[in-house]
Design a protein around this motif. Structure first.
Motif, PDB file in Angstrom:
ATOM      1  N   ARG A  96       0.829  -1.129  -0.524  1.00 26.67           N
ATOM      2  CA  ARG A  96       0.187  -0.072  -0.105  1.00 26.67           C
ATOM      3  C   ARG A  96       0.829   1.340  -0.139  1.00 26.67           C
ATOM      4  N   VAL A  97       1.944   1.139   0.546  1.00 25.82           N
ATOM      5  CA  VAL A  97       2.995   2.361   0.634  1.00 25.82           C
ATOM      6  C   VAL A  97       2.968   2.656  -0.770  1.00 25.82           C
ATOM      7  N   GLU A  98       3.947   1.809  -0.879  1.00 27.80           N
ATOM      8  CA  GLU A  98       4.804   1.558  -2.482  1.00 27.80           C
ATOM      9  C   GLU A  98       3.621   2.340  -3.442  1.00 27.80           C
ATOM     10  N   ARG A  99       2.297   2.201  -3.457  1.00 24.96           N
ATOM     11  CA  ARG A  99       0.955   2.485  -4.294  1.00 24.96           C
ATOM     12  C   ARG A  99       0.901   3.667  -4.268  1.00 24.96           C
ATOM     13  N   VAL A 100       0.463   4.297  -3.062  1.00 17.77           N
ATOM     14  CA  VAL A 100       1.095   5.424  -2.489  1.00 17.77           C
ATOM     15  C   VAL A 100       2.666   6.734  -3.172  1.00 17.77           C
ATOM     16  N   LEU A 101       2.845   6.021  -2.871  1.00 17.69           N
ATOM     17  CA  LEU A 101       4.738   6.438  -3.625  1.00 17.69           C
ATOM     18  C   LEU A 101       4.412   6.506  -4.838  1.00 17.69           C
ATOM     19  N   LEU A 102       4.515   5.728  -5.722  1.00 15.89           N
ATOM     20  CA  LEU A 102       4.589   5.142  -6.809  1.00 15.89           C
ATOM     21  C   LEU A 102       3.696   7.112  -7.415  1.00 15.89           C
ATOM     22  N   LEU A 103       1.744   6.662  -6.874  1.00 12.43           N
ATOM     23  CA  LEU A 103       1.044   7.541  -7.203  1.00 12.43           C
ATOM     24  C   LEU A 103       1.395   9.213  -7.158  1.00 12.43           C
ATOM     25  N   VAL A 104       2.328   9.597  -6.068  1.00  7.73           N
ATOM     26  CA  VAL A 104       2.634  10.739  -5.685  1.00  7.73           C
ATOM     27  C   VAL A 104       4.166  11.038  -7.172  1.00  7.73           C
ATOM     28  N   SER A 105       4.859   9.956  -7.526  1.00  7.51           N
ATOM     29  CA  SER A 105       6.033   9.869  -8.309  1.00  7.51           C
ATOM     30  C   SER A 105       5.517  10.838  -9.872  1.00  7.51           C
ATOM     31  N   LEU A 106       5.069   9.776  -9.841  1.00  7.79           N
ATOM     32  CA  LEU A 106       3.912  10.236 -11.304  1.00  7.79           C
ATOM     33  C   LEU A 106       3.389  11.255 -11.982  1.00  7.79           C
ATOM     34  N   THR A 107       2.506  11.317 -10.348  1.00  8.78           N
ATOM     35  CA  THR A 107       1.689  12.918 -10.667  1.00  8.78           C
ATOM     36  C   THR A 107       3.198  13.650 -10.255  1.00  8.78           C
ATOM     37  N   MET A 108       3.567  13.853  -9.452  1.00  4.88           N
ATOM     38  CA  MET A 108       5.459  14.827  -9.661  1.00  4.88           C
ATOM     39  C   MET A 108       5.971  14.726 -10.863  1.00  4.88           C
ATOM     40  N   MET A 109       5.787  13.746 -11.329  1.00  3.94           N
ATOM     41  CA  MET A 109       6.738  13.964 -12.711  1.00  3.94           C
ATOM     42  C   MET A 109       6.266  14.658 -13.657  1.00  3.94           C
ATOM     43  N   THR A 110       4.849  14.385 -14.344  1.00  2.93           N
ATOM     44  CA  THR A 110       3.690  14.248 -14.083  1.00  2.93           C
ATOM     45  C   THR A 110       4.008  16.057 -15.105  1.00  2.93           C
ATOM     46  N   VAL A 111       3.411  16.490 -13.579  1.00  4.75           N
ATOM     47  CA  VAL A 111       4.013  18.036 -13.123  1.00  4.75           C
ATOM     48  C   VAL A 111       4.678  18.357 -13.533  1.00  4.75           C
ATOM     49  N   LEU A 112       5.827  17.887 -13.418  1.00  9.04           N
ATOM     50  CA  LEU A 112       7.151  18.975 -13.702  1.00  9.04           C
ATOM     51  C   LEU A 112       7.466  19.287 -15.555  1.00  9.04           C
ATOM     52  N   VAL A 113       7.239  18.017 -15.674  1.00  5.91           N
ATOM     53  CA  VAL A 113       7.722  18.175 -17.300  1.00  5.91           C
ATOM     54  C   VAL A 113       6.643  18.454 -17.836  1.00  5.91           C
ATOM     55  N   THR A 114       5.148  18.799 -17.308  1.00  7.44           N
ATOM     56  CA  THR A 114       4.150  19.291 -17.755  1.00  7.44           C
ATOM     57  C   THR A 114       4.599  20.826 -17.848  1.00  7.44           C
ATOM     58  N   LEU A 115       4.929  21.632 -16.709  1.00  9.22           N
ATOM     59  CA  LEU A 115       5.182  22.289 -16.904  1.00  9.22           C
ATOM     60  C   LEU A 115       6.826  23.205 -17.475  1.00  9.22           C
ATOM     61  N   GLY A 124      14.659  12.674 -11.401  1.00 13.32           N
ATOM     62  CA  GLY A 124      14.376  11.490 -10.098  1.00 13.32           C
ATOM     63  C   GLY A 124      13.134  10.635  -9.672  1.00 13.32           C
ATOM     64  N   PHE A 125      11.993  11.017  -9.669  1.00 13.22           N
ATOM     65  CA  PHE A 125      10.672  10.755  -9.692  1.00 13.22           C
ATOM     66  C   PHE A 125      10.567   9.549 -10.823  1.00 13.22           C
ATOM     67  N   MET A 126      11.045   9.818 -12.230  1.00 13.08           N
ATOM     68  CA  MET A 126      10.904   8.604 -12.472  1.00 13.08           C
ATOM     69  C   MET A 126      11.874   7.684 -12.264  1.00 13.08           C
ATOM     70  N   LEU A 127      13.143   7.589 -11.636  1.00 19.68           N
ATOM     71  CA  LEU A 127      13.690   6.552 -10.774  1.00 19.68           C
ATOM     72  C   LEU A 127      13.380   5.723 -10.068  1.00 19.68           C
ATOM     73  N   TRP A 128      12.371   6.333  -9.260  1.00 19.68           N
ATOM     74  CA  TRP A 128      11.228   6.419  -7.999  1.00 19.68           C
ATOM     75  C   TRP A 128      10.585   5.788  -8.612  1.00 19.68           C
TER      76      TRP A 128
END
Length: 287
Positions: free
Chosen positions: A17-36, A147-151
């Motif tokens: 469950r922790v991994e799924r939350v971290l994966l969601l956060v990592s994917l969201t941050m990666m997407t937001v940063l690349v989009t911006l 970094g978020f992509m690595l995670w």
């Protein structure tokens, strides 16, 4: 043994469950940063793609006055009209699909026009705000996104191990009988455990080196944009490979003692025997 199995399963469920939350956060941050970063780079150009295309279409050797007219007037006007058309048509298409899915009458175009204009206006204001906050670039966006992509990649691999979606020698295992399959699964689990443990050890060595560099002085071993240590990204390697190693070991022991799981979310691949039994006869013949 059975009690240890239940405890290990509960611990793995929590980690999952922790991994799924971290994966969601990592994917969201990666997407937001690349989009911006992409949006900022695209709209901060002195001459945009639309203006360049218009200059190439209408002028072979544009004068400074013609270039200024296209860049300051014609280009933004054409781009704005195309953007509005895109948002309006996308809105109408989305509403039409939703109405068809819910078996409702097709929506009118007037409301789609209004909603599309509002969304286009909101997008334009968001771009203006982005350029106001970050006039030159989004500091550190690409490096943080990496970094978020690595995670994300490492967490995805760990989750695939948890649900047995990793690559295995499936054709070989399907040919083995139950008595041979059990030691085969144990040997495979042990070998994969040692391999992942070795990679985790290498990750720990790299991590410790970066931690020592970071602790050696201020401004050392950190990202340029923010004082965040570089080892935060490297931490993904030893953490996830350690979890994967333990999971491979646990799966090998489980399959050796109780046999591999049959069906369900934790079973690998497709149960061909069960699928064959569910097939219906075609044209009155045998399945």
């Amino acid at each position: 043994m059975e009690s240890f199995r239940r405890i290990a399963g509960k611990v793995d469920d929590v980690v999952y469950r922790v991994e799924r939350v971290l994966l969601l956060v990592s994917l969201t941050m990666m997407t937001v940063l690349v989009t911006l970063d992409v949006v900022q780079r695209s709209f901060s150009r002195q001459v945009g793609k639309t203006e360049s295309a218009l200059l190439a279409i209408f002028y072979s050797s544009p004068t400074p006055e013609q270039t200024a007219f296209v860049v300051d007037v014609l280009g933004p006007l054409v781009f704005g009209l195309l953007a509005i058309a895109f948002f309006v048509l996308a809105t109408h298409s989305s509403r039409s699909i939703a109405a068809e899915r819910n078996k409702q009458p097709l929506p009118g175009f007037g409301k789609s026009l209004g909603v599309g204009l509002v969304i286009a206006l909101g997008a334009g204001l968001a771009v203006k705000l982005l350029l106001l906050v970050f006039p030159s670039s989004v500091p550190g966006a690409q490096k943080f996104a990496l970094g978020f992509m690595l995670w994300s990649g490492m967490l995805g691999a760990s989750l695939a191990t948890r649900t047995r979606r990793h690559i295995i020698l499936d054709p070989i295992k399907k040919k083995l009988d139950e008595q041979t399959l059990k030691p085969f699964s144990l040997i495979g689990g042990l070998l994969t455990f040692f391999f992942c443990a070795y990679l985790s050890l290498l990750g720990v060595m790299q991590l410790m080196q970066q931690v020592r560099e970071w602790a050696s002085g201020d401004g050392v071993g950190v990202y340029d944009a923010l004082p965040i240590p570089l080892w935060v990204s490297t931490l993904a390697i030893p953490v996830t490979f350690t979890v994967m190693a333990l999971r491979f070991l646990g799966q090998g022991i489980h399959d050796f003692k109780w046999g591999p799981p049959k069906g369900g979310a934790d079973a690998h691949g497709i149960d061909l025997e069960a699928l064959e039994k569910e097939q219906l006869p075609v044209d009155g013949g045998a399945p």
